[in-house]
Write a protein that holds these residues in place. Structure first.
Motif, PDB file in Angstrom:
ATOM      1  N   MET A  10      10.379 -39.647 -40.854  1.00  0.00           N
ATOM      2  CA  MET A  10       9.936 -40.713 -41.744  1.00  0.00           C
ATOM      3  C   MET A  10      10.984 -41.132 -42.772  1.00  0.00           C
ATOM      4  O   MET A  10      11.153 -42.340 -43.022  1.00  0.00           O
ATOM      5  CB  MET A  10       8.632 -40.312 -42.436  1.00  0.00           C
ATOM      6  CG  MET A  10       7.984 -41.438 -43.237  1.00  0.00           C
ATOM      7  SD  MET A  10       7.614 -42.923 -42.264  1.00  0.00           S
ATOM      8  CE  MET A  10       6.209 -42.363 -41.291  1.00  0.00           C
ATOM      9  N   ARG A  42       6.247 -48.134 -48.567  1.00  0.00           N
ATOM     10  CA  ARG A  42       7.557 -47.631 -48.133  1.00  0.00           C
ATOM     11  C   ARG A  42       7.929 -48.096 -46.728  1.00  0.00           C
ATOM     12  O   ARG A  42       9.101 -48.159 -46.378  1.00  0.00           O
ATOM     13  CB  ARG A  42       7.585 -46.102 -48.217  1.00  0.00           C
ATOM     14  CG  ARG A  42       7.536 -45.581 -49.645  1.00  0.00           C
ATOM     15  CD  ARG A  42       7.899 -44.115 -49.704  1.00  0.00           C
ATOM     16  NE  ARG A  42       6.839 -43.271 -49.168  1.00  0.00           N
ATOM     17  CZ  ARG A  42       5.927 -42.675 -49.909  1.00  0.00           C
ATOM     18  NH1 ARG A  42       5.918 -42.852 -51.229  1.00  0.00           N
ATOM     19  NH2 ARG A  42       5.001 -41.922 -49.365  1.00  0.00           N
ATOM     20  N   VAL A  43       6.915 -48.372 -45.892  1.00  0.00           N
ATOM     21  CA  VAL A  43       7.137 -48.871 -44.533  1.00  0.00           C
ATOM     22  C   VAL A  43       6.075 -49.926 -44.220  1.00  0.00           C
ATOM     23  O   VAL A  43       5.089 -50.063 -44.959  1.00  0.00           O
ATOM     24  CB  VAL A  43       7.069 -47.741 -43.476  1.00  0.00           C
ATOM     25  CG1 VAL A  43       8.227 -46.763 -43.620  1.00  0.00           C
ATOM     26  CG2 VAL A  43       5.724 -47.009 -43.557  1.00  0.00           C
ATOM     27  N   LYS A  44       6.273 -50.650 -43.115  1.00  0.00           N
ATOM     28  CA  LYS A  44       5.305 -51.655 -42.681  1.00  0.00           C
ATOM     29  C   LYS A  44       4.533 -51.153 -41.462  1.00  0.00           C
ATOM     30  O   LYS A  44       5.131 -50.605 -40.527  1.00  0.00           O
ATOM     31  CB  LYS A  44       6.025 -52.957 -42.299  1.00  0.00           C
ATOM     32  CG  LYS A  44       6.628 -53.711 -43.450  1.00  0.00           C
ATOM     33  CD  LYS A  44       7.059 -55.116 -43.037  1.00  0.00           C
ATOM     34  CE  LYS A  44       8.217 -55.124 -42.073  1.00  0.00           C
ATOM     35  NZ  LYS A  44       8.772 -56.483 -41.857  1.00  0.00           N
ATOM     36  N   VAL A  63       4.751 -48.183 -36.898  1.00  0.00           N
ATOM     37  CA  VAL A  63       5.343 -48.420 -38.215  1.00  0.00           C
ATOM     38  C   VAL A  63       6.840 -48.702 -38.090  1.00  0.00           C
ATOM     39  O   VAL A  63       7.530 -48.110 -37.261  1.00  0.00           O
ATOM     40  CB  VAL A  63       5.101 -47.237 -39.180  1.00  0.00           C
ATOM     41  CG1 VAL A  63       3.684 -47.224 -39.681  1.00  0.00           C
ATOM     42  CG2 VAL A  63       5.427 -45.913 -38.521  1.00  0.00           C
ATOM     43  N   LEU A  97      13.189 -43.579 -41.204  1.00  0.00           N
ATOM     44  CA  LEU A  97      12.534 -44.872 -40.996  1.00  0.00           C
ATOM     45  C   LEU A  97      12.511 -45.663 -42.309  1.00  0.00           C
ATOM     46  O   LEU A  97      12.800 -46.868 -42.334  1.00  0.00           O
ATOM     47  CB  LEU A  97      11.107 -44.679 -40.478  1.00  0.00           C
ATOM     48  CG  LEU A  97      10.385 -45.972 -40.094  1.00  0.00           C
ATOM     49  CD1 LEU A  97      10.871 -46.478 -38.752  1.00  0.00           C
ATOM     50  CD2 LEU A  97       8.873 -45.778 -40.052  1.00  0.00           C
ATOM     51  N   ILE A  98      12.204 -44.986 -43.380  1.00  0.00           N
ATOM     52  CA  ILE A  98      12.146 -45.641 -44.689  1.00  0.00           C
ATOM     53  C   ILE A  98      13.510 -46.229 -45.061  1.00  0.00           C
ATOM     54  O   ILE A  98      13.600 -47.348 -45.583  1.00  0.00           O
ATOM     55  CB  ILE A  98      11.666 -44.649 -45.768  1.00  0.00           C
ATOM     56  CG1 ILE A  98      10.203 -44.242 -45.498  1.00  0.00           C
ATOM     57  CG2 ILE A  98      11.808 -45.241 -47.165  1.00  0.00           C
ATOM     58  CD1 ILE A  98       9.714 -43.092 -46.354  1.00  0.00           C
ATOM     59  N   PRO A 125      10.545 -50.077 -40.556  1.00  0.00           N
ATOM     60  CA  PRO A 125      11.056 -50.172 -41.934  1.00  0.00           C
ATOM     61  C   PRO A 125      10.754 -51.531 -42.548  1.00  0.00           C
ATOM     62  O   PRO A 125      10.560 -52.518 -41.835  1.00  0.00           O
ATOM     63  CB  PRO A 125      12.562 -49.949 -41.753  1.00  0.00           C
ATOM     64  CG  PRO A 125      12.853 -50.273 -40.338  1.00  0.00           C
ATOM     65  CD  PRO A 125      11.619 -49.919 -39.561  1.00  0.00           C
ATOM     66  N   ASN A 126      10.717 -51.572 -43.851  1.00  0.00           N
ATOM     67  CA  ASN A 126      10.462 -52.830 -44.543  1.00  0.00           C
ATOM     68  C   ASN A 126      11.534 -53.873 -44.249  1.00  0.00           C
ATOM     69  O   ASN A 126      11.280 -55.078 -44.347  1.00  0.00           O
ATOM     70  CB  ASN A 126      10.372 -52.588 -46.056  1.00  0.00           C
ATOM     71  CG  ASN A 126       9.103 -51.869 -46.451  1.00  0.00           C
ATOM     72  OD1 ASN A 126       8.062 -52.040 -45.819  1.00  0.00           O
ATOM     73  ND2 ASN A 126       9.182 -51.053 -47.482  1.00  0.00           N
ATOM     74  N   HIS A 186       2.404 -43.635 -46.515  1.00  0.00           N
ATOM     75  CA  HIS A 186       3.663 -44.372 -46.642  1.00  0.00           C
ATOM     76  C   HIS A 186       3.423 -45.882 -46.587  1.00  0.00           C
ATOM     77  O   HIS A 186       4.092 -46.652 -47.275  1.00  0.00           O
ATOM     78  CB  HIS A 186       4.623 -43.955 -45.534  1.00  0.00           C
ATOM     79  CG  HIS A 186       4.986 -42.503 -45.552  1.00  0.00           C
ATOM     80  ND1 HIS A 186       5.830 -41.953 -46.493  1.00  0.00           N
ATOM     81  CD2 HIS A 186       4.581 -41.466 -44.753  1.00  0.00           C
ATOM     82  CE1 HIS A 186       5.957 -40.654 -46.271  1.00  0.00           C
ATOM     83  NE2 HIS A 186       5.209 -40.335 -45.230  1.00  0.00           N
ATOM     84  N   VAL A 187       2.454 -46.269 -45.758  1.00  0.00           N
ATOM     85  CA  VAL A 187       2.119 -47.697 -45.653  1.00  0.00           C
ATOM     86  C   VAL A 187       1.479 -48.181 -46.951  1.00  0.00           C
ATOM     87  O   VAL A 187       1.858 -49.228 -47.499  1.00  0.00           O
ATOM     88  CB  VAL A 187       1.174 -47.950 -44.457  1.00  0.00           C
ATOM     89  CG1 VAL A 187       0.708 -49.402 -44.445  1.00  0.00           C
ATOM     90  CG2 VAL A 187       1.861 -47.601 -43.152  1.00  0.00           C
TER      91      VAL A 187
END
Length: 321
Positions: free
Chosen positions: A190, A216-218, A128, A193-194, A130-131, A211-212
């Motif tokens: 996390m 919130r994250v990729k 995972v 990371l976000i 961050p966006n 979260h995915v």
């Protein structure tokens, strides 16, 4: 003549005793030692399969949590129990592959002190990011990291954990230079990371998936060798990095010296339990893929996993906390 008949009868009775004992198994509850605290992933997994296993064996399986020292206390308790099938251990890659690979003196030998019974399941991780990451897939992320050596980082749940080792394995296989930032659990990592303070985490599927799903994250890929039935649309890292695989595995062991017929009986019970629809459903909700198979297949998998992590630990000069 009476004496001879008595001796023959006694001999036949003695010869038949093991068969009668085997037929009666289990005559009392079977203790399944879980070397981690109640409520954790291993404990939840144990409770998801223990009732069904008891039904298949014609008895009951009682979960007994014996946490401490990274799972070594419970593992040692199981190793020293009688090899009569009434004490089993739900071990993990942490207790029987990673911990032994660090060379620390353990109170048990992961091979010599146990009888392998069945590889019960795997819990994969997800890669995972961050966006804000300028990469849509593993290939693009590797290219991005190579273009920025030493500028990117990854979080882990601590030195020597499966999260840490998976990232180092990925670095080694992809020839990357990214910086390790350890946390006390991925739940603490996390948020960073976000926000984009971290560039990468290899988090467990059940932990990362919410979260995915909430955007919130990729998620770029999964760590199973092939795409997982749990997330069939998510590519496997191995599609880009050949042969890459990292799982937290769960396996059933008994103490050393268990009779082969008893091992086969318990192993068959495990395999049958894993085929039950309600068990599959519960494991899917936990992010765990059922495996099953023979004791020989389980032993070979565990040995290969130990060798893999030992090489990574030595090559990357990793020290446990």
């Amino acid at each position: 003549m009476k004496k001879r008949s008595f001796l023959i009868g006694a001999a036949l009775a003695a010869a038949g005793a093991p068969l009668l004992a085997q037929t009666a198994y289990p005559a009392r509850p079977i203790r399944l030692v879980v070397p981690f605290p109640a409520g954790g992933a291993t404990d939840i997994f144990a409770r998801a399969v223990s009732q069904k296993l008891g039904e298949k064996l014609g008895g009951s399986v009682v979960v007994d949590n014996k946490p401490g020292a990274g799972g070594t206390i419970g593992s040692d308790i199981a190793a020293k129990a009688p090899a009569d099938g009434y004490t089993l251990l739900l071990a993990t890659s942490s207790t029987h592959a990673i911990a032994p690979s660090f060379g620390a003196k353990l109170p048990y030998d992961p091979v010599a002190d146990f009888t392998p019974i069945a590889h019960v399941g795997n819990a994969p991780s997800i890669m995972v990011v961050p966006n804000s990451a300028p990469a849509k897939n593993v290939k693009e992320w590797i290219a991005y990291a190579r273009a920025n050596p030493g500028k990117l980082n990854y979080g882990s749940s601590g030195n020597g954990t499966i999260v840490h080792l998976t990232a180092e394995y990925f670095k080694a296989q992809s020839d990357l230079f990214i910086v390790h930032i350890p946390y006390r659990g991925t739940a603490l990592a996390m948020p960073d990371l976000i926000s984009g303070k971290l560039d990468l985490i290899f988090d467990s599927l059940p932990s990362a998936l919410p979260h995915v799903k909430e955007g919130r994250v990729k998620a770029l890929a999964i760590t199973t060798r092939k795409r997982s039935a749990l997330l069939p649309d998510l590519p496997a890292i191995a599609e880009t990095v050949p042969d890459f695989e990292s799982n937290t595995w769960f396996g059933l062991y008994g103490p050393k010296g268990m009779p082969a017929d008893l091992v086969a009986r318990i192993g068959n019970g495990v395999n049958q339990a894993l085929q039950e629809a309600d068990v599959k459903d519960r494991l899917a909700r936990l992010g765990i893929e059922p495996v099953g198979g023979t004791p020989q297949q389980f032993a070979a998998m565990a040995e290969a996993d130990r060798a893999k992590w030992k090489k990574i630990i030595i090559d990357r000069k990793i020290a446990a906390e």
